[in-house]
Scaffold this motif. Structure first.
Motif: not given
Length: 410
Positions: A92-93, A96-97, A101-102, A105, A354
């Motif tokens: 999941r890390y 989100h990276s 997506r990063h 965030i 996230d």
């Protein structure tokens, strides 16, 4: 003993929450098994990272991932036996990276980061802790032009998008700023808008003393005895309150899981060691050796060497192989003398996949609040988190939109 609010956790986040609530007229008890500032907040690089608008992402470059897989990298090591347990979190890390997506965030994360220096300075002033605070920024230093160019482009992007201030130093300017660093360095970036502290533990204790001066109570107790709605057992007896804030860093999920919240919290472990400087040598500001993945910082106790990331289970015994690997390189970077600590210090950073903290009300319990998961930026974001939680609890207009940090996003 009855209070308006119990704050569970005596690190920088918990203490900051307690101060802000007490400032707003609530009666607050801060409960932890140790005095404030003696767990995760005890050992870190002491940076208040105004430049940290992009949280630390999982690498997506195949070559870098293969390098990490060998488990000999200076900046990231892992415990092979922990990988089956950590794999769902790491996936999941990694998800989100992804750059788009990063970037999304970062737009939310930056709303907290932009207040980190000003909120610390406000607490430092009323706490009388100005002697611990250094303004003027900190340095990333480089041995290769490729890495310097790469990091400079990233700094320029952060400046254009989020107003992050920085300056570039060539080799001559770097030697003028830090004459005792290795002359093999090509240059540096200085993040001028960030602050640092010379003793993170002392800063937390200063904020804790402010909390007590405001009328707050610090109690030694076991947060795991928490009972709805709401009480814990302290050394001085049973403590009750109308509301509770869980701010226990990497131990927060011991409480949240028991209450039915399955939150994806993992830890990044890290180590530090203090050294004397060779006679006559001086370090003026924190320095990150980007290519070697360690940081040295001038602290009250000496020169603190902090390592990168160790991926493992929270309570596994210390394995400071990274410290042993980078110490010879650190001695080439700066003239370190003898070790000052008997053993390396081990800390645990509480992380979400996230990369953003969990800040806000629990969805299934009245008057239960969460404030944890700050990863590398616990010290940086402690005061702004404390203010945000206090504003939500008291019904004030919040300084930032808390929605991105809500509990039920997972």
């Amino acid at each position: 003993m009855k209070f308006d609010t119990l704050v569970l956790g005596g690190g920088i986040v918990g203490v900051s929450v307690a101060v802000h609530l007490q400032q707003r007229g609530l009666s607050v008890a801060l409960v932890d098994r140790k005095p404030p500032g003696n767990e995760t907040s005890f050992g870190n690089a002491g940076l208040i990272q105004r430049e940290g608008v992009y949280p630390y992402a999982f690498p997506r470059d195949l070559g870098k991932l293969l390098d990490y897989a060998r488990n000999r990298s200076l900046d990231v090591r892992y415990h092979p036996t922990a990988m089956p347990s950590l794999a769902p979190f790491l996936y999941r890390y990694w998800y989100h990276s992804r750059p788009d997506r990063h970037a999304t965030i970062a737009r939310s994360y930056a709303t907290l980061i932009e207040h980190c220096v000003s909120e610390h300075r406000a607490l430092v002033e009323v706490a009388g802790a100005g002697a611990l605070l250094r303004s003027g920024g900190w340095l990333k230093v480089f041995r290769t032009a490729r890495k310097l160019d790469e990091e400079t482009r990233a700094a320029e992007r952060s400046h254009a998008e989020y107003g992050v201030t920085f300056e570039t130093l060539d080799a001559v300017q770097l030697r003028a700023a830090e004459p005792f660093l290795s002359h093999a360095l090509l240059g540096a970036l200085r993040y001028t808008g960030s602050d640092s502290v010379s003793d993170p533990n002392a800063l937390v204790m200063a904020y804790a003393r402010l909390f007590e001066r405001l009328g707050g109570h610090i109690l030694i107790g076991d947060a795991e005895t928490l009972e709805p709605q709401w009480a814990v057992h302290a050394q001085s007896g049973r403590v009750e309150a109308r509301s509770v804030v869980v701010a226990m860093g990497p131990w927060s999920d011991t409480i949240t899981a028991r209450l039915g919240y399955r939150l994806p919290l993992a830890v990044k472990r890290g180590y530090h060691m203090h050294y004397a400087a060779e006679p006559g040598a001086r370090l003026n500001q924190p320095v990150l050796d980007v290519e070697s993945g360690f940081l040295i910082a001038p602290m009250v106790r000496g020169i603190r060497l902090t390592t990168g990331v160790e991926l493992g289970l929270r309570d596994t015994a210390a394995t400071p192989v990274q410290l042993e690997a980078v110490e010879p390189i650190a001695r080439q970077l700066f003239p370190l003398a003898s070790r000052l600590d008997a053993t390396p210090w081990l800390g645990r950073r509480p992380c979400t996949p996230d990369m953003m903290p969990i800040i806000g009300p629990a969805p299934h319990h009245k008057d239960l609040w969460f404030a944890f998961g700050h990863a590398h930026h616990g010290l940086t974001l402690g005061p702004i988190t404390g203010r945000l939680i206090a504003e939500m609890i008291t019904g004030e207009q919040t300084i930032v939109d808390p929605y991105p940090f809500r509990v039920d996003r997972f």
